[in-house]
Design an enzyme around this catalytic site. Structure first.
Site, PDB file in Angstrom:
ATOM      1  CG  HIS A   1      -9.290   3.758   2.196  1.00 44.20           C
ATOM      2  ND1 HIS A   1     -10.213   4.376   2.998  1.00 44.20           N
ATOM      3  CD2 HIS A   1      -8.373   3.225   3.036  1.00 44.20           C
ATOM      4  CE1 HIS A   1      -9.872   4.226   4.267  1.00 44.20           C
ATOM      5  NE2 HIS A   1      -8.761   3.518   4.321  1.00 44.20           N
TER       6      HIS A   1
ATOM      7  CG  ASP B   1      -1.704  -1.374   1.302  1.00 39.01           C
ATOM      8  OD1 ASP B   1      -1.142  -2.404   0.871  1.00 39.01           O
ATOM      9  OD2 ASP B   1      -2.825  -1.408   1.834  1.00 39.01           O
TER      10      ASP B   1
HETATM   11 FE   FE2 Z   1      -7.228  -0.862   3.081  1.00 36.39          FE
END
Ligand code: FE2
Length: 262
Positions: free
Chosen positions: A68, A8
């Site tokens: 998200h 991420d």
């Molecule tokens: Fe996440």
């Protein structure tokens, strides 16, 4: 073939370190194809079109997402213009974007799936039953099948890894931002790791300024999240895939930290 998968990308610190280091890493490790998780790339919350373009101007072939994905609402309208961006497959149809995308790389078809877990995650539908119904259809459409399983619970992640063993080329977890040390090749040949970690601030709390989080833990009151400053990290894995049978011969963790001078 060598595939680099990075965890991420968090905010500007994550984007900046990729600008600086990604080409070097790709050259150093002879990487053929690169996937990053981009769901936190814009201030920790989703992905703006500007930041998507910025990431795709780097040697990044695919961007997977997570819970998200729609936090930057402009992506709802734009995602269909960017086939490199893959959102969780378990969104109910109709939904913009795709959860499974095939990338042609030289003579191989690389299928990438993004899935959201269901424990402590938004209620999007069960990833296990979804794959149960889709596996046959997906099986013959790609030579290599890579799954980003974006989930919170380690138990759900490892159970899903076993469920996909022999079907997927690799299953890796994202979302917790903390790299786990359990990378291995499962008994039927699928490469697995519970979480590949995060690309972004090193000294925050999964990306957020530590003072903000400690204060909110102490007061039990919400605080506005601020991206942590200072040193950064790049986390991920490198998969080495056999040309002859498309199976992973090696899964190696990538974990580097970099000093940022203020
Ligand atoms: Fe996440």
């Amino acid at each position: 073939m060598k595939i680099l998968i990075l965890g991420d990308v968090y905010g500007r610190p994550g984007r900046n370190i990729l600008q600086e280091q990604l080409s070097n890493i790709i050259n150093q490790y002879n990487i053929d194809f690169t996937i990053v998780n981009g769901e936190n790339a814009s201030g920790g919350n989703g992905l703006t079109v500007k930041n998507a373009k910025e990431l795709l101007s780097l040697p990044i072939d695919a961007i997977t997402m997570g819970n998200h994905v729609w936090q930057q609402k402009e992506l709802l309208d734009a995602i269909d213009d960017y086939p490199q961006i893959i959102r969780p497959l378990n969104y109910t149809d109709p939904c913009p974007g795709k959860g499974f995308q095939i990338f042609q790389h030289q003579h191989k078809k690389i299928g990438i799936i993004n899935l959201s877990g269901q424990i402590f995650m938004p209620n999007l539908g069960c990833p296990f039953n979804l794959m149960k119904s889709l596996m046959n259809e997906i099986k013959n459409s790609a030579d290599i099948i890579i799954i980003d399983f974006h989930a919170e619970a380690t138990s759900e992640k490892i159970a899903f890894g076993y469920y996909m063993d022999g079907f997927a080329t690799a299953v890796y977890g994202t979302h917790t931002h903390v790299q786990t040390a359990d990378e291995r090749i499962l008994s039927k040949g699928t490469a697995y790791i519970t979480d590949i970690g995060m690309t972004g601030p090193l000294d925050g709390v999964i990306g957020v300024d530590q003072e903000v989080i400690i204060e909110s833990m102490l007061t039990k009151r919400p605080k506005r999240f601020v991206t942590a400053k200072g040193n950064v990290q790049i986390n991920g894995i490198i998969l080495e895939i056999s040309e002859s049978d498309n199976k992973v011969t090696d899964i190696t963790r990538f974990y580097e930290t970099y000093e940022v001078k203020s």
